[in-house]
Design an enzyme around this catalytic site. Sequence first.
Site, short mmCIF file in Angstrom:
data_model
loop_
_atom_site.label_atom_id
_atom_site.label_comp_id
_atom_site.label_asym_id
_atom_site.label_seq_id
_atom_site.Cartn_x
_atom_site.Cartn_y
_atom_site.Cartn_z
N HIS A 15 0.94 -1.24 -0.02
CA HIS A 15 0.09 -0.04 0.00
C HIS A 15 0.80 1.24 0.00
O HIS A 15 2.10 1.10 0.03
CB HIS A 15 -0.96 -0.15 1.04
CG HIS A 15 -0.35 0.05 2.64
ND1 HIS A 15 -0.78 1.24 3.34
CD2 HIS A 15 0.75 -0.09 3.12
CE1 HIS A 15 0.05 1.37 4.41
NE2 HIS A 15 0.74 0.32 4.55
N CYS A 24 6.15 6.19 4.41
CA CYS A 24 4.96 5.55 4.21
C CYS A 24 4.27 5.98 3.22
O CYS A 24 3.19 5.28 2.70
CB CYS A 24 3.84 5.49 5.50
SG CYS A 24 4.68 4.45 6.87
N HIS A 28 5.18 0.40 -0.35
CA HIS A 28 5.96 -0.54 0.55
C HIS A 28 4.65 -1.68 0.85
O HIS A 28 3.64 -1.74 0.63
CB HIS A 28 6.47 0.04 1.89
CG HIS A 28 5.36 0.68 2.88
ND1 HIS A 28 4.74 1.92 2.36
CD2 HIS A 28 4.67 0.24 3.95
CE1 HIS A 28 3.72 2.24 3.32
NE2 HIS A 28 3.75 1.24 4.25
N HIS A 30 3.56 -5.05 3.71
CA HIS A 30 3.64 -5.51 5.37
C HIS A 30 3.27 -7.03 5.38
O HIS A 30 2.44 -7.39 4.48
CB HIS A 30 2.75 -4.78 6.15
CG HIS A 30 2.77 -3.49 6.33
ND1 HIS A 30 3.84 -2.87 7.16
CD2 HIS A 30 2.34 -2.21 5.59
CE1 HIS A 30 3.85 -1.54 7.05
NE2 HIS A 30 3.11 -1.00 6.21
N HIS A 75 -1.51 -10.70 -1.10
CA HIS A 75 -0.82 -10.25 -1.91
C HIS A 75 -1.96 -9.15 -2.71
O HIS A 75 -1.59 -9.06 -3.99
CB HIS A 75 -0.48 -11.30 -3.06
CG HIS A 75 0.73 -12.20 -2.55
ND1 HIS A 75 0.59 -12.93 -1.47
CD2 HIS A 75 1.93 -11.65 -2.71
CE1 HIS A 75 1.71 -13.41 -1.10
NE2 HIS A 75 2.52 -12.68 -1.91
N GLU A 126 0.68 -4.11 12.13
CA GLU A 126 1.41 -3.69 10.59
C GLU A 126 2.74 -4.04 10.80
O GLU A 126 3.38 -4.33 9.75
CB GLU A 126 1.26 -2.16 10.55
CG GLU A 126 1.32 -1.67 9.23
CD GLU A 126 0.88 -0.49 8.77
OE1 GLU A 126 -0.22 0.11 8.33
OE2 GLU A 126 1.61 0.64 9.26
#
Length: 137
Positions: A15, A24, A28, A30, A75, A126
Amino acid sequence: MPWTLTSEFTFDSAHVISGYDGPCGRLHGHTYRVRMQLTSERLRPSAHVKRSIMVADFKTLKWAKKDVDAGGLDHAYLNDLPELGDDTTAEVVAAYIHRHTMRRVRADLQDGDDGADLRLRVTLWETPDSCCEYWEA
């Protein structure tokens, strides 16, 4: 409330937090960890067993673990989800998971059961040491 069903799983997603002044704000990903806690005052049947012996089916709580092509979040590029768009913070994603999980749980209810006693708490990590909890009061 006598029963709490708890399920934990992970999924990997990418995201961007649009407009964020910092890392952010760049693409990137998670490995999100999710804990679902569904509480009920009574037991119910499910789509797989007709006797009243479950709070809900564990399968229903783990929908987000599925690959994005199968309707889950694994994904996924979270910004592609119309309900999220550019708002992909842990807080917004936790509320999204809560909303969609409760829709699935309620869809499994039978015989006029409105599920009024059901309470869901979603905890979304996260990172290994940063999480958000969401529930409806």
